[in-house]
Design a protein around this motif. Structure first.
Motif, short mmCIF file in Angstrom:
data_model
loop_
_atom_site.label_atom_id
_atom_site.label_comp_id
_atom_site.label_asym_id
_atom_site.label_seq_id
_atom_site.Cartn_x
_atom_site.Cartn_y
_atom_site.Cartn_z
N LEU A 156 -17.14 -11.80 4.17
CA LEU A 156 -17.76 -11.92 5.49
C LEU A 156 -19.11 -12.63 5.33
O LEU A 156 -20.05 -12.06 4.81
N MET A 157 -19.16 -13.87 5.79
CA MET A 157 -20.39 -14.66 5.67
C MET A 157 -20.71 -15.35 6.99
O MET A 157 -21.30 -16.42 7.03
N TYR A 158 -20.31 -14.71 8.10
CA TYR A 158 -20.51 -15.36 9.39
C TYR A 158 -21.96 -15.27 9.86
O TYR A 158 -22.76 -14.48 9.35
N SER A 159 -22.29 -16.13 10.82
CA SER A 159 -23.64 -16.20 11.42
C SER A 159 -24.71 -16.50 10.38
O SER A 159 -25.69 -15.77 10.24
N ASN A 160 -24.51 -17.56 9.65
CA ASN A 160 -25.52 -18.10 8.75
C ASN A 160 -25.68 -19.59 9.05
O ASN A 160 -25.34 -20.03 10.15
N ARG A 161 -26.15 -20.33 8.10
CA ARG A 161 -26.31 -21.78 8.28
C ARG A 161 -25.64 -22.52 7.13
O ARG A 161 -26.14 -23.53 6.64
N ILE A 162 -24.51 -22.01 6.73
CA ILE A 162 -23.80 -22.57 5.59
C ILE A 162 -23.04 -23.81 6.04
O ILE A 162 -22.29 -23.77 7.01
N GLY A 163 -23.24 -24.92 5.32
CA GLY A 163 -22.61 -26.17 5.68
C GLY A 163 -21.64 -26.65 4.63
O GLY A 163 -21.27 -25.92 3.70
N GLY A 164 -21.20 -27.90 4.78
CA GLY A 164 -20.28 -28.47 3.82
C GLY A 164 -18.84 -28.07 4.10
O GLY A 164 -18.51 -27.53 5.15
N ASN A 165 -17.98 -28.35 3.12
CA ASN A 165 -16.56 -28.02 3.24
C ASN A 165 -16.26 -26.65 2.64
O ASN A 165 -17.00 -26.17 1.78
N ILE A 166 -15.19 -26.05 3.10
CA ILE A 166 -14.69 -24.83 2.44
C ILE A 166 -14.03 -25.28 1.14
O ILE A 166 -13.11 -26.10 1.17
N PRO A 167 -14.47 -24.79 -0.01
CA PRO A 167 -13.95 -25.30 -1.28
C PRO A 167 -12.48 -24.94 -1.50
O PRO A 167 -12.03 -23.87 -1.11
N GLN A 168 -11.77 -25.84 -2.15
CA GLN A 168 -10.37 -25.62 -2.46
C GLN A 168 -10.18 -24.42 -3.37
O GLN A 168 -9.15 -23.73 -3.31
N SER A 169 -11.19 -24.13 -4.18
CA SER A 169 -11.07 -23.03 -5.15
C SER A 169 -11.02 -21.66 -4.48
O SER A 169 -10.73 -20.67 -5.14
N ILE A 170 -11.28 -21.62 -3.16
CA ILE A 170 -11.16 -20.33 -2.47
C ILE A 170 -9.71 -19.86 -2.49
O ILE A 170 -9.41 -18.67 -2.33
N CYS A 171 -8.80 -20.81 -2.70
CA CYS A 171 -7.38 -20.46 -2.77
C CYS A 171 -7.04 -19.64 -4.01
O CYS A 171 -5.94 -19.07 -4.10
N GLU A 172 -7.95 -19.62 -4.99
CA GLU A 172 -7.70 -18.84 -6.20
C GLU A 172 -7.95 -17.35 -5.98
O GLU A 172 -7.57 -16.54 -6.81
N LEU A 173 -8.57 -17.01 -4.86
CA LEU A 173 -8.83 -15.60 -4.55
C LEU A 173 -7.60 -15.03 -3.86
O LEU A 173 -7.57 -14.83 -2.65
N GLN A 174 -6.58 -14.76 -4.63
CA GLN A 174 -5.27 -14.45 -4.07
C GLN A 174 -5.17 -13.08 -3.44
O GLN A 174 -4.18 -12.77 -2.77
N LEU A 175 -6.16 -12.21 -3.63
CA LEU A 175 -6.16 -10.91 -2.97
C LEU A 175 -6.95 -10.93 -1.67
O LEU A 175 -7.03 -9.94 -0.97
N LEU A 176 -7.54 -12.08 -1.37
CA LEU A 176 -8.39 -12.20 -0.19
C LEU A 176 -7.55 -12.06 1.07
O LEU A 176 -6.68 -12.88 1.35
N GLY A 177 -7.79 -11.00 1.83
CA GLY A 177 -7.03 -10.76 3.05
C GLY A 177 -7.85 -10.91 4.30
O GLY A 177 -7.31 -11.16 5.38
N ASP A 178 -9.17 -10.77 4.18
CA ASP A 178 -10.07 -10.83 5.34
C ASP A 178 -11.17 -11.82 5.04
O ASP A 178 -11.99 -11.60 4.15
N ILE A 179 -11.20 -12.92 5.78
CA ILE A 179 -12.23 -13.93 5.59
C ILE A 179 -12.83 -14.30 6.94
O ILE A 179 -12.11 -14.61 7.89
#
Length: 538
Positions: A156-179
């Motif tokens: 959970l990283m909402y309501s910040n000022r984070i820019g750029g692209n969502i990195p492809q490596s986020i796909c390696e977090l295979q247990l990630l159910g809530d983003i």
């Protein structure tokens, strides 16, 4: 009981006791009125596994001494007024499973070293002023494998000022159910993580683009999908109806086009559908009665789920609705925790045509129905009054015709109504609830319909038209046949009783019957003889 005091004095006092420093495993000080900063002396509690100082009035920065608490499994400093950067010493907490720093005033970029927290299952950094971009280093990729976070389940990283692209490596977090990365400055397309099955995916209020993510077809357990306020385009896939557990679907304020897939009526658990402000055309799917999650009988309030790891239990449902704005009652309203009880359909500001499906009136748990700013035609469904939970109804700026159903006056909870700018005609129905709406200027609900008359408009209905309108009722077959049957039975019994108890009438009745019988008999005999004679002459 709420405790008031200075955090530095409390921690220094506890740390002066040797036994406390060695045996203290958990320290829960949440929902109090502690002030001051978290002192560096916190480093002495090396046996601590849980530290919760959330919902206080702490100020200052996060003490670097926090990095010495290497046994920590859960750290919660949320809902304070802590400022400054996220210290790199936090990355020494290798046993950490849950880190919640939300709703503070933390700033700067998120340290790339956060990837070393390999046991992390919940990372909550929402409602701060973090900036920068999410790089590959945050979730491994360019760093050694031991810097990955394979156990991460909630991000959970909402309501910040984070820019750029969502990195492809986020796909390696295979247990990630809530983003939840909503309310940032993210751009580009969503990585196609075909190996991950999300339950909650919230990416609204960014500048993300691309077509509807194809990898979501694998997320059969999806419960909450929010892609609103981005730049997604293209048509909605036919398989969108495969999400049998989906309860919240928000795709508003994009540039989706094409028609609404008929399969969307297969979303049996759906309680909130928002496709507003797109370029969607065609008709509204006809079988809306299949959406049993929007009926009183089938409605199950959205509650999310819990994710547990050791001592830590994360209620992922707590995030939903905190920043979500729902368009209802003519406004953008934050629903907060009440979102789980909100049932609504918003298809406004598209190019939809055709009629409003009559069976939409079977969705009796609906609180909000907004079909405004389309090109819908036909009449308002007569049974609109069966939507007994309805609080907000907006059908404005369409091409609807005919009269306003009188059943509308039976909606006891209705607090907002807008039927303006259509082709409606006839007398405006009245009722206790309708007469209380838009107290300042109730005529605004009906403006732009030249054929409407009666209060609250200045245009009066003619007497002849009033009579016709009042006598024109909806035909109800069951009521008609029931009344006809009762009348027939009562009439037969009245005749029978009169003949049974009145001798003179009974004699007169049978004499009349005999005379009619004789006349009919003579007529038939004469006619038959005449026809036979004519046939013989020919």
């Amino acid at each position: 009981m709420e405790i008031t005091g200075d955090m530095t004095m409390l921690i220094d006092g506890l740390s002066s006791q040797c036994a406390a420093r060695k045996k203290l495993l958990e320290l829960h000080l949440s929902y109090n009125n502690f002030t001051g900063a978290l002192p560096n002396s916190i480093r002495r509690f090396t046996s601590l596994r849980m530290l919760d100082i959330s919902s206080n009035n702490l100020i200052g920065s996060i003490s670097p001494g926090i990095g010495d608490l290497t046994s920590l499994v859960s750290l919660d400093l949320s809902y304070n007024d802590i400022s400054g950067h996220l210290p790199t010493e936090v990355m020494h907490l290798l046993s950490l499973a849950s880190l919640d720093l939300s709703s503070n005033r933390l700033s700067g970029s998120i340290p790339a070293e956060i990837g070393v927290l390999t046991n992390l299952t919940s990372l909550v950094l929402r409602n701060n002023t973090f900036s920068g971009v999410i790089r590959e280093e945050h979730f491994a990729g360019t760093l050694p494998p031991h810097l990955e976070a394979p156990e991460l389940q909630t991000l959970l990283m909402y309501s910040n000022r984070i820019g750029g692209n969502i990195p492809q490596s986020i796909c390696e977090l295979q247990l990630l159910g809530d983003i939840d990365l909503s309310g940032n400055l993210l751009v580009g397309e969503i990585p196609q993580c075909s190996e991950i099955s999300y339950n909650f995916l919230l990416l609204s209020n960014n500048t993300l683009s691309g077509k509807f993510p194809a990898f979501l077809q694998n997320c059969t357990g999806l419960q909450f999908l929010d892609l609103a306020w981005n730049k997604f385009f293209g048509s909605l896939p036919a398989w969108i109806g495969d999400f049998r557990d989906l309860q919240i679907l928000r795709l508003s304020h994009n540039t989706f086009s094409g028609s609404i897939p008929a399969g969307i009526t297969n979303l049996l658990s759906l309680q909130y559908l928002d496709l507003s402000d797109n370029n969607i055309s065609g008709a509204i799917p006809w079988h809306l009665s299949n959406l049993t999650g929007m009926t009183m009988k089938g409605f199950q309030p959205f509650s999310g789920a819990s994710m547990s790891s050791g001592l830590v239990t994360v209620e992922v449902s707590g995030q939903f609705g905190e920043i979500l704005l729902i368009s209802t009652k003519g406004k953008q309203l934050p629903y907060g925790g009440g979102l789980q009880y909100f049932v609504g359909i918003d298809l406004s500001t598209n190019s939809l045509t055709g009629e409003i499906p009559p069976n939409i009136t079977s969705l009796d748990a609906l609180i909000n129905l907004n079909l405004s700013s389309n090109q819908l035609s036909g009449e308002i469904p007569n049974k609109i009054g069966t939507l007994q939970s309805l609080e907000s109804l907006d059908l404005s700026k369409n091409k609807l015709s005919g009269g306003i159903p009188s059943s509308l006056s039976s909606l006891a909870f209705l607090s907002y109504l807008n039927l303006s700018y259509n082709n409606l005609s006839g007398m405006i129905p009245s009722g206790r609830q309708l007469d209380t709406l838009s107290a300042n200027d109730p005529s605004l609900m009906y403006i732009g319909n030249e054929g409407l008359c009666g209060p609250p408009l200045q245009k009066n209905c003619s007497r002849n038209y009033t009579f016709i309108h009042s006598s024109k009722q909806e035909f109800k077959p069951m009521t008609f046949y029931f009344g006809f049957g009762i009348g027939l039975v009562v009439g037969i019994w009245v005749v029978f009783c009169v003949l049974l108890f009145n001798k003179i009438w009974r004699i007169a009745y049978f004499r009349l019957f005999d005379k009619l019988y004789d006349r009919v008999y003579v007529f038939l005999v004469v006619s038959w003889s005449s026809l036979a004679r004519e046939a013989a002459e020919e």
